[in-house]
Design an enzyme around this catalytic site. Structure first.
Site, mmCIF file in Angstrom:
data_model
loop_
_atom_site.group_PDB
_atom_site.id
_atom_site.type_symbol
_atom_site.label_atom_id
_atom_site.label_comp_id
_atom_site.label_asym_id
_atom_site.label_seq_id
_atom_site.Cartn_x
_atom_site.Cartn_y
_atom_site.Cartn_z
ATOM 1 N N ASP A 70 0.859 -1.176 0.000
ATOM 2 C CA ASP A 70 0.000 0.000 0.000
ATOM 3 C C ASP A 70 0.902 1.234 0.000
ATOM 4 O O ASP A 70 2.115 1.135 0.225
ATOM 5 C CB ASP A 70 -0.880 -0.064 1.255
ATOM 6 N N ASP A 84 -0.356 5.092 1.008
ATOM 7 C CA ASP A 84 -0.655 6.053 2.061
ATOM 8 C C ASP A 84 -0.567 5.402 3.437
ATOM 9 O O ASP A 84 -1.173 4.345 3.683
ATOM 10 C CB ASP A 84 -2.044 6.657 1.861
#
Length: 301
Positions: A97, A99
């Site tokens: 991922d 963020d």
């Protein structure tokens, strides 16, 4: 093959860690409780973290893995159990991922702050990451607050983005061993793609912001990269590379990462929300992204 790997934070990254300077002893004590003939461990390390890893032909008793992880957590140690080709040869693909995982912030929260909606949007982001609201709906609601912002704010936000500690070390270590790294994000290509290019990462998937007349419209363009899309992306990249998903390592922090973590041979909850920590097969509980390497028996230096 069976691999049991442990990592823990070391000063200066986390001088108050429960593991502290005797992390190796604590990790060895936890693993010894499994009652297996594991032999001597191999140390792993990166800046701000250390670890021990054991590789064996022995079989772990049913249900022992989660119990080991709980006992390790009580000692301030993160622990992962891997098997088969992933245990013996390491990952053939790593997917993370972006963020609050590869970077320290939520990019949409930084954009919203420039629209005067920072607190409200951050609250919706938190609900989505905890799994209390559908990601696609949360994205739609948050994007609406950005309508009318000049597209030039994207450059301002890009300049403000900070890598998660260890993100660059993770990218460098994987590149050195020839292991592909991909970034998949519910954030935005306008921010993620330039960031990835700086680190030599060419596998990226993220949402695209719609722009008209030099301003953000408050909508995204194209299909939303939601939880299901993240898992599909992992499978697609693995297929392109001819890689068994069982040799993929994935890392993320939010509820929308759970399908992706479940699709991987090892799904790592990185400094994650409680829901994600509870459902992932492993975790790194301190902010050094390269410590994910230690969970598969690799070092970052």
């Amino acid at each position: 093959m069976l691999r049991i790997s442990t990592v823990w934070p070391e000063a200066p990254a986390a001088p108050t860690s429960a593991a502290g300077p005797d992390g190796a002893r604590r990790a060895a004590d936890v693993v010894a409780a499994a009652g297996l003939d594991l032999g001597a461990p191999v140390p792993t390390a990166g800046r701000g973290w250390a670890g021990l890893t054991w590789l064996t032909d022995a079989a772990l008793p049913a249900g022992a893995g989660p119990q080991l992880r709980v006992r390790a957590g009580e000692q301030g140690i993160d622990l992962a159990v891997t098997t088969g080709a992933l245990a013996e040869h390491g990952p053939a693909l790593v997917v993370t991922d972006v963020d609050s995982t590869f970077i320290t912030a939520e990019s949409i929260d930084l954009l919203a702050a420039r629209a005067g909606a920072g607190e409200a949007v951050a609250a919706v982001t938190e609900l989505a990451m905890r799994g209390e609201i559908d990601f696609a709906e949360s994205l739609r609601r948050r994007l609406l607050t950005l309508a009318g912002l000049p597209a030039t704010v994207l450059e301002e936000v890009r300049a403000e983005i900070a890598l998660m500690p260890g993100a660059d070390a993770l990218a460098a270590a994987l590149a050195a061993r020839g292991t592909p790294l991909g970034l998949v994000s519910g954030g935005f290509v306008e921010i993620v793609v330039p960031l990835a290019a700086e680190l030599g990462i060419d596998r990226v998937r993220a949402n695209a912001l719609e722009v008209a007349d030099g301003a953000l419209t408050g909508r995204s363009s194209g299909a939303v990269v939601d939880a299901a899309a993240k898992a599909r992306t992992l499978h697609a990249w693995a297929a392109e590379l001819g890689v068994d998903p069982a040799r993929v390592v994935a890392a993320g922090d939010g509820a929308n990462d759970l399908p992706m973590l479940a699709a991987a041979g090892l799904g790592v909850a990185f400094c994650a929300k409680p829901l994600v920590q509870a459902q992932a097969t492993a975790a790194v509980s301190f902010p050094r992204l390269d410590a994910v390497l230690g969970l598969v028996g690799l070092s970052a230096r």
